[in-house]
Design an enzyme around this catalytic site. Structure first.
Site, PDB file in Angstrom:
ATOM      1  N   CYS A  87       7.585  24.269  22.864  1.00 40.24           N
ATOM      2  CA  CYS A  87       8.359  24.128  24.098  1.00 40.24           C
ATOM      3  C   CYS A  87       8.622  22.660  24.427  1.00 40.24           C
ATOM      4  O   CYS A  87       8.077  22.116  25.395  1.00 40.24           O
ATOM      5  CB  CYS A  87       7.630  24.821  25.240  1.00 40.24           C
ATOM      6  SG  CYS A  87       7.273  26.530  24.816  1.00 40.24           S
ATOM      7  N   TYR A 103       2.014  11.400   5.968  1.00 44.30           N
ATOM      8  CA  TYR A 103       2.197  11.430   7.420  1.00 44.30           C
ATOM      9  C   TYR A 103       2.760  12.787   7.872  1.00 44.30           C
ATOM     10  O   TYR A 103       3.573  12.868   8.780  1.00 44.30           O
ATOM     11  CB  TYR A 103       3.075  10.236   7.882  1.00 44.30           C
ATOM     12  CG  TYR A 103       2.522   8.926   7.376  1.00 44.30           C
ATOM     13  CD1 TYR A 103       1.335   8.431   7.906  1.00 44.30           C
ATOM     14  CD2 TYR A 103       3.125   8.225   6.328  1.00 44.30           C
ATOM     15  CE1 TYR A 103       0.785   7.258   7.418  1.00 44.30           C
ATOM     16  CE2 TYR A 103       2.570   7.052   5.830  1.00 44.30           C
ATOM     17  CZ  TYR A 103       1.397   6.573   6.388  1.00 44.30           C
ATOM     18  OH  TYR A 103       0.842   5.410   5.891  1.00 44.30           O
ATOM     19  N   ARG A 160       2.087   6.015   1.591  1.00 38.93           N
ATOM     20  CA  ARG A 160       3.274   6.868   1.460  1.00 38.93           C
ATOM     21  C   ARG A 160       3.775   6.994   0.021  1.00 38.93           C
ATOM     22  O   ARG A 160       4.096   8.090  -0.438  1.00 38.93           O
ATOM     23  CB  ARG A 160       4.386   6.281   2.339  1.00 38.93           C
ATOM     24  CG  ARG A 160       5.617   7.163   2.481  1.00 38.93           C
ATOM     25  CD  ARG A 160       6.765   6.385   3.178  1.00 38.93           C
ATOM     26  NE  ARG A 160       6.322   5.739   4.388  1.00 38.93           N
ATOM     27  CZ  ARG A 160       6.371   6.286   5.613  1.00 38.93           C
ATOM     28  NH1 ARG A 160       6.885   7.492   5.761  1.00 38.93           N
ATOM     29  NH2 ARG A 160       5.940   5.618   6.656  1.00 38.93           N
ATOM     30  N   PRO A 188      -1.281   1.071  -0.912  1.00 42.08           N
ATOM     31  CA  PRO A 188      -0.169   2.013  -0.785  1.00 42.08           C
ATOM     32  C   PRO A 188      -0.622   3.379  -0.273  1.00 42.08           C
ATOM     33  O   PRO A 188      -1.662   3.887  -0.695  1.00 42.08           O
ATOM     34  CB  PRO A 188       0.369   2.130  -2.213  1.00 42.08           C
ATOM     35  CG  PRO A 188      -0.796   1.811  -3.080  1.00 42.08           C
ATOM     36  CD  PRO A 188      -1.644   0.821  -2.325  1.00 42.08           C
TER      37      PRO A 188
HETATM   38  C1  LIG Z   1      -0.682   2.613   7.104  1.00 49.21           C
HETATM   39  C2  LIG Z   1      -1.268   1.474   6.386  1.00 49.21           C
HETATM   40  C3  LIG Z   1      -1.146   1.378   4.990  1.00 49.21           C
HETATM   41  C4  LIG Z   1      -0.351   2.345   4.172  1.00 49.21           C
HETATM   42  O1  LIG Z   1       1.028   2.174   4.437  1.00 49.21           O
HETATM   43  P1  LIG Z   1       2.138   2.962   3.592  1.00 49.21           P
HETATM   44  O2  LIG Z   1       3.406   2.530   4.213  1.00 49.21           O
HETATM   45  O3  LIG Z   1       1.875   4.394   3.742  1.00 49.21           O
HETATM   46  O4  LIG Z   1       2.026   2.499   2.177  1.00 49.21           O
HETATM   47  C5  LIG Z   1      -1.770   0.320   4.366  1.00 49.21           C
HETATM   48  N1  LIG Z   1      -2.474  -0.601   5.072  1.00 49.21           N
HETATM   49  C6  LIG Z   1      -2.605  -0.539   6.414  1.00 49.21           C
HETATM   50  C7  LIG Z   1      -3.389  -1.571   7.111  1.00 49.21           C
HETATM   51  C8  LIG Z   1      -2.002   0.498   7.109  1.00 49.21           C
HETATM   52  O5  LIG Z   1      -2.117   0.551   8.439  1.00 49.21           O
END
Ligand SMILES: *Cc1c(COP(=O)(O)O)cnc(C)c1O
Length: 433
Positions: A361, A389, A294, A292
């Site tokens: 811009c 992000y 986000r 995880p």
């Molecule tokens: C970006 C990513 C995550 C994290 O994803 P979230 O949506 O932020 O939980 C986990 N594993 C891989 C391979 C990713 O590219």
């Protein structure tokens, strides 16, 4: 000045309860955001340590006594202090580059709890990761498998691998953050995965340890995960028929957060279903890995920005603020929706409709459109749910220095990244002699 009674109907911030109103002022934990804006200037990223801790705890609670390794998807927010906090909590890390590995090690993270994802790993990145002793490479193509085997053999090592399988399920999210459909560049098509595993088994430099998938981001439904899980379970059964035994199953990241009115999926709801499904197929022994990003940090941060000018036009009214697409790219990149809260809401005049735009811009340089706000020049706004992000995607377009980052901890706060200076902007550049 507004009286508290005028302000009873203030909205509940997305990062509630760690972001909350006290006497009509938006606070993070015990600090007023206006105080931080004044002290450090804007644009300014502000994170809540308690909010991160709570998000982590929701995974810990969901896991209970099961064998699960959480590898924080660190591309969501890779500030060293944030990584240090996750390392302290016992987290592993999902990395996508050597730079991310170096950050983990600098922050005190355990390489043995690192999984290495990404479609374009270079030989030198593989070397660094092997030398550090990562838990696993999540391999995304047959060509990568060959390269990894070559690199490991040359080093006299055996690289632990999972194949990242693309299960072709619809994560029901934005096309740019959907990764588990067969038209995406990620992973190995599930139909050819068994063949790729048999190749892996035959290669001298790799050792199969796991199976991996990551189907997308900002997912708010259980069903895409369960659809993927069913396909992965069938593959595990098929592989064991070929004498290939999977020790861990990595279900990736992707759980959503609240931006607007979404109902995020609690990890316990997802994991209870996953455990039940694994048990019913006799796969209780499998270690589960989660990645995880986000959902651990997204609601734990805001971006503070100050209104520079109000510019009503015949067509639309623009609130021009001092943060732009270079500071927070999600609206420009995905047309993402972020809540906008004045840190000192006004009730002495009625809100009107504003597009909150940056100084860059580009017409894509907007943060929010058509929001009802009672604002004046000089007001500070909090762009909500900016902990994931956000800063990590920041750039220097228009020669704009990157914002500072603050981590609040109760009544205290730490500057975890200083605002960039002109010297930072031109570091490494040379005038002609
Ligand atoms: C970006 C990513 C995550 C994290 O994803 P979230 O949506 O932020 O939980 C986990 N594993 C891989 C391979 C990713 O590219």
């Amino acid at each position: 000045m507004s009286s508290p009674s005028d302000l009873q109907n203030l909205p509940q911030p997305a990062g509630f309860p760690h972001f909350h109103f006290v006497s009509g002022e938006l606070h993070v934990e015990s600090l007023a955001l206006s105080t931080l804006a004044k002290q450090y200037g804007t644009p300014l990223y502000v994170y809540s340590r308690a909010a991160i801790g709570q998000a982590w705890q929701s995974y810990v609670n969901a896991i209970g006594s099961r064998r699960v390794l959480v590898c924080y998807g660190m591309k969501a927010n890779s500030n060293l202090a944030i990584l240090q906090e996750f390392a302290r909590l016992g987290s592993g890390f999902d990395i996508v580059s050597d730079g991310e590995l170096a950050r983990v090690l600098k922050a005190g993270g355990d390489a043995g709890k690192v999984v290495f994802s990404g479609v374009g790993k270079q030989a030198w990145e593989m070397e660094q990761a092997l030398a550090a002793g990562v838990k696993c490479f999540n391999v995304e193509s047959v060509a990568e498998l060959h390269r990894l085997s070559d690199v490991a053999s040359r080093m006299g090592r055996l690289a632990p691998v999972s194949l990242r399988v693309n299960p072709d399920v619809d994560a029901q999210t934005h096309p740019y953050i959907s990764t588990g459909l067969k038209e995406n560049k990620f992973g190995i098509a599930i139909e050819t995965a068994s063949e790729a595993y048999q190749l892996a088994k035959s290669l001298p430099g790799v050792e199969v340890v796991g199976l991996d998938c990551h189907i997308g981001s900002q997912i708010t439904e259980v069903s895409p995960y369960l659809d993927a899980l069913d396909k992965l379970i069938a593959l595990i059964k098929e592989l064991s028929g070929h004498g290939i035994h999977i020790k861990h199953l990595d279900l990736g990241g992707g759980l959503g957060i609240r931006y607007d009115d979404e109902t995020p999926l609690d990890p316990s709801i997802l994991l209870n279903k996953v455990f039940a499904r694994l048990d019913s197929f006799g796969l209780t022994h499998l270690e589960l890995v989660l990645e995880p990003g986000r959902s651990l940090v997204g609601n734990a941060g805001v971006l503070l920005t100050e209104v520079q000018f109000l510019k009503p036009t015949a067509d639309r009214s623009f609130a021009i603020v001092d943060a732009g697409m270079n500071d927070l790219m999600r609206p420009a990149l995905y047309e993402a929706w972020h809540g906008v809260l004045p840190v000192r809401p006004r009730s002495d005049f009625a809100p009107t409709q504003w597009d909150v735009v940056g100084p860059v811009c580009e017409s894509a340089d907007w943060l929010a459109k058509g929001r009802m706000l009672a604002i004046e020049q000089g007001d500070v706004l909090a762009i909500e749910s900016a902990g994931a992000y956000g800063f990590v995607m920041a750039g220097n377009y228009n020669s704009r220095p990157k914002a500072a980052e603050i981590l609040v901890d109760g009544v205290e706060h730490h500057v975890i990244r200083e605002r960039e200076t002109f010297e930072d902007l031109v570091r490494g550049e040379h005038l002609l002699r």
